[in-house]
Write a protein that holds these residues in place. Sequence first.
Motif, mmCIF file in Angstrom:
data_model
loop_
_atom_site.group_PDB
_atom_site.id
_atom_site.type_symbol
_atom_site.label_atom_id
_atom_site.label_comp_id
_atom_site.label_asym_id
_atom_site.label_seq_id
_atom_site.Cartn_x
_atom_site.Cartn_y
_atom_site.Cartn_z
ATOM 1 N N ILE A 103 0.576 -1.130 0.397
ATOM 2 C CA ILE A 103 0.097 -0.328 0.086
ATOM 3 C C ILE A 103 0.563 1.101 0.176
ATOM 4 C CG2 ILE A 103 -1.980 1.437 1.447
ATOM 5 C CD1 ILE A 103 -2.798 -1.320 0.165
ATOM 6 N N PRO A 104 0.855 2.298 -0.936
ATOM 7 C CA PRO A 104 1.725 3.391 -1.416
ATOM 8 C C PRO A 104 1.509 4.096 -0.151
ATOM 9 C CG PRO A 104 -0.104 3.558 -3.115
ATOM 10 C CD PRO A 104 -0.096 1.811 -2.430
ATOM 11 N N LYS A 105 0.841 4.163 0.856
ATOM 12 C CA LYS A 105 1.190 5.600 1.825
ATOM 13 C C LYS A 105 0.401 4.893 2.956
ATOM 14 C CE LYS A 105 -3.560 7.992 0.956
ATOM 15 N NZ LYS A 105 -4.155 8.872 0.786
ATOM 16 N N SER A 106 1.042 5.604 4.188
ATOM 17 C CA SER A 106 0.248 5.662 5.431
ATOM 18 C C SER A 106 -1.074 6.200 6.164
ATOM 19 C CB SER A 106 1.372 5.082 6.452
ATOM 20 O OG SER A 106 0.556 4.977 7.515
ATOM 21 N N ARG A 107 -1.976 5.908 6.051
ATOM 22 C CA ARG A 107 -3.226 6.873 6.310
ATOM 23 C C ARG A 107 -3.283 7.199 7.455
ATOM 24 N NH1 ARG A 107 -7.452 2.250 5.030
ATOM 25 N NH2 ARG A 107 -5.200 1.311 6.009
ATOM 26 N N TYR A 108 -2.478 6.740 8.719
ATOM 27 C CA TYR A 108 -2.858 7.567 10.275
ATOM 28 C C TYR A 108 -1.812 6.667 10.845
ATOM 29 C CZ TYR A 108 -5.421 2.914 10.221
ATOM 30 O OH TYR A 108 -6.255 1.948 9.943
ATOM 31 N N PRO A 109 -1.248 6.830 11.746
ATOM 32 C CA PRO A 109 0.139 6.030 12.455
ATOM 33 C C PRO A 109 -0.471 4.303 12.956
ATOM 34 C CG PRO A 109 -0.251 8.656 13.734
ATOM 35 C CD PRO A 109 -1.471 8.141 12.325
ATOM 36 N N ASP A 110 0.233 3.573 12.741
ATOM 37 C CA ASP A 110 0.331 2.321 12.948
ATOM 38 C C ASP A 110 -0.470 1.978 12.204
ATOM 39 O OD1 ASP A 110 2.299 2.628 14.503
ATOM 40 O OD2 ASP A 110 0.912 2.890 16.400
ATOM 41 N N GLY A 164 -0.221 -0.026 6.102
ATOM 42 C CA GLY A 164 1.155 0.636 5.500
ATOM 43 C C GLY A 164 2.479 1.029 6.158
ATOM 44 N N GLN A 165 2.047 -0.366 7.139
ATOM 45 C CA GLN A 165 2.934 -0.138 8.173
ATOM 46 C C GLN A 165 4.282 -0.799 6.804
ATOM 47 O OE1 GLN A 165 2.377 -2.736 11.101
ATOM 48 N NE2 GLN A 165 1.424 -2.255 12.021
ATOM 49 N N ALA A 166 4.370 -1.343 5.584
ATOM 50 C CA ALA A 166 5.259 -2.039 5.384
ATOM 51 C C ALA A 166 6.376 -0.313 4.400
ATOM 52 C CB ALA A 166 4.834 -2.561 4.327
ATOM 53 N N PHE A 167 4.872 0.061 4.005
ATOM 54 C CA PHE A 167 5.397 1.365 2.990
ATOM 55 C C PHE A 167 6.358 2.357 4.205
ATOM 56 C CE2 PHE A 167 4.560 5.617 2.140
ATOM 57 C CZ PHE A 167 5.312 5.463 1.115
ATOM 58 N N ALA A 168 5.458 2.469 4.942
ATOM 59 C CA ALA A 168 6.493 3.702 5.927
ATOM 60 C C ALA A 168 8.445 3.115 6.895
ATOM 61 C CB ALA A 168 5.244 3.996 7.662
ATOM 62 N N SER A 169 7.524 1.673 7.062
ATOM 63 C CA SER A 169 8.823 1.272 6.418
ATOM 64 C C SER A 169 10.406 1.466 5.720
ATOM 65 C CB SER A 169 8.958 -0.055 7.123
ATOM 66 O OG SER A 169 7.999 -0.195 8.656
ATOM 67 N N GLY A 170 9.706 1.213 4.436
ATOM 68 C CA GLY A 170 10.724 1.467 3.824
ATOM 69 C C GLY A 170 10.829 0.213 2.886
ATOM 70 N N VAL A 171 10.197 -0.728 2.921
ATOM 71 C CA VAL A 171 9.848 -2.011 2.675
ATOM 72 C C VAL A 171 9.226 -1.489 1.260
ATOM 73 C CG1 VAL A 171 8.722 -4.508 1.992
ATOM 74 C CG2 VAL A 171 9.229 -3.269 4.583
ATOM 75 N N GLN A 172 10.145 -2.353 -0.480
ATOM 76 C CA GLN A 172 9.540 -2.465 -1.603
ATOM 77 C C GLN A 172 8.825 -4.017 -2.001
ATOM 78 O OE1 GLN A 172 12.821 -0.017 -3.911
ATOM 79 N NE2 GLN A 172 12.573 0.894 -2.104
ATOM 80 N N SER A 173 8.104 -3.622 -2.773
ATOM 81 C CA SER A 173 7.417 -4.719 -3.834
ATOM 82 C C SER A 173 8.634 -5.756 -4.142
ATOM 83 C CB SER A 173 7.102 -4.327 -4.729
ATOM 84 O OG SER A 173 5.959 -4.055 -4.147
ATOM 85 N N GLY A 174 8.559 -7.301 -3.875
ATOM 86 C CA GLY A 174 10.245 -7.899 -3.949
ATOM 87 C C GLY A 174 10.620 -8.053 -3.682
ATOM 88 N N TRP A 175 11.166 -7.695 -2.482
ATOM 89 C CA TRP A 175 11.906 -7.451 -1.030
ATOM 90 C C TRP A 175 11.064 -9.100 -0.287
ATOM 91 C CZ3 TRP A 175 13.462 -2.667 1.852
ATOM 92 C CH2 TRP A 175 14.258 -1.855 1.082
ATOM 93 N N VAL A 176 12.643 -9.844 0.202
ATOM 94 C CA VAL A 176 11.627 -11.044 1.125
ATOM 95 C C VAL A 176 12.092 -10.567 2.732
ATOM 96 C CG1 VAL A 176 11.879 -11.720 -1.022
ATOM 97 C CG2 VAL A 176 14.494 -12.044 0.620
ATOM 98 N N VAL A 177 11.420 -11.634 2.950
ATOM 99 C CA VAL A 177 11.277 -11.841 4.361
ATOM 100 C C VAL A 177 12.944 -12.360 4.834
ATOM 101 C CG1 VAL A 177 10.684 -12.855 6.784
ATOM 102 C CG2 VAL A 177 8.871 -11.562 5.279
ATOM 103 N N THR A 178 13.682 -11.622 6.062
ATOM 104 C CA THR A 178 15.442 -12.418 6.407
ATOM 105 C C THR A 178 15.117 -12.845 7.423
ATOM 106 O OG1 THR A 178 16.042 -11.078 6.728
ATOM 107 C CG2 THR A 178 16.287 -11.505 4.017
ATOM 108 N N SER A 179 14.651 -12.419 8.452
ATOM 109 C CA SER A 179 14.379 -13.114 9.616
ATOM 110 C C SER A 179 13.731 -12.152 10.446
ATOM 111 C CB SER A 179 16.004 -12.577 10.397
ATOM 112 O OG SER A 179 15.830 -10.879 10.926
ATOM 113 N N ILE A 180 12.487 -12.925 11.164
ATOM 114 C CA ILE A 180 11.621 -12.320 12.412
ATOM 115 C C ILE A 180 12.446 -13.206 13.833
ATOM 116 C CG2 ILE A 180 8.954 -12.974 12.936
ATOM 117 C CD1 ILE A 180 8.990 -14.311 10.177
ATOM 118 N N ASN A 181 11.805 -11.345 14.619
ATOM 119 C CA ASN A 181 12.878 -11.851 15.677
ATOM 120 C C ASN A 181 14.096 -12.063 16.126
ATOM 121 O OD1 ASN A 181 10.326 -10.283 16.183
ATOM 122 N ND2 ASN A 181 9.220 -12.155 18.040
#
Length: 109
Positions: free
Chosen positions: A6-13, A17-34
């Motif tokens: 989603i290319p924008k965050s509409r409100y805090p948290d 829009g969390q991925a967009f707000a964190s700079g994640v881009q389409s095509g990126w993969v998850v490399t670690s969780i916690n």
Amino acid sequence: MAMEIIPKSRYPDDPQGQAFASGVQSGWVVTSINGQNVQNEDFGKIMDLLDDEVADPRFSKSTALALEKQGGRLAEPAAAPLQVQFNSIPGYVYKGAQLKEDGQDGFAR
């Protein structure tokens, strides 16, 4: 893989829009969780760690059936708050749809 950001965050948290707000881009993969490296893990296990579902419940008869078909949970959900690390794949060019704002429902392809 992050596909349709989603290319924008509409409100805090904003959960959409969390991925967009964190700079994640389409095509990126998850490399670690916690802090746990998941680069070579089964997709179903990664989804279970994220407490998400492999089969979208909107298109399956029930989440229980989807879990049964997968063979049950492959991992217990990771403890909140989640710290998810994403990274690009060197040389990979994402060719999927870029979401555009839709006046009626929010965003569409």
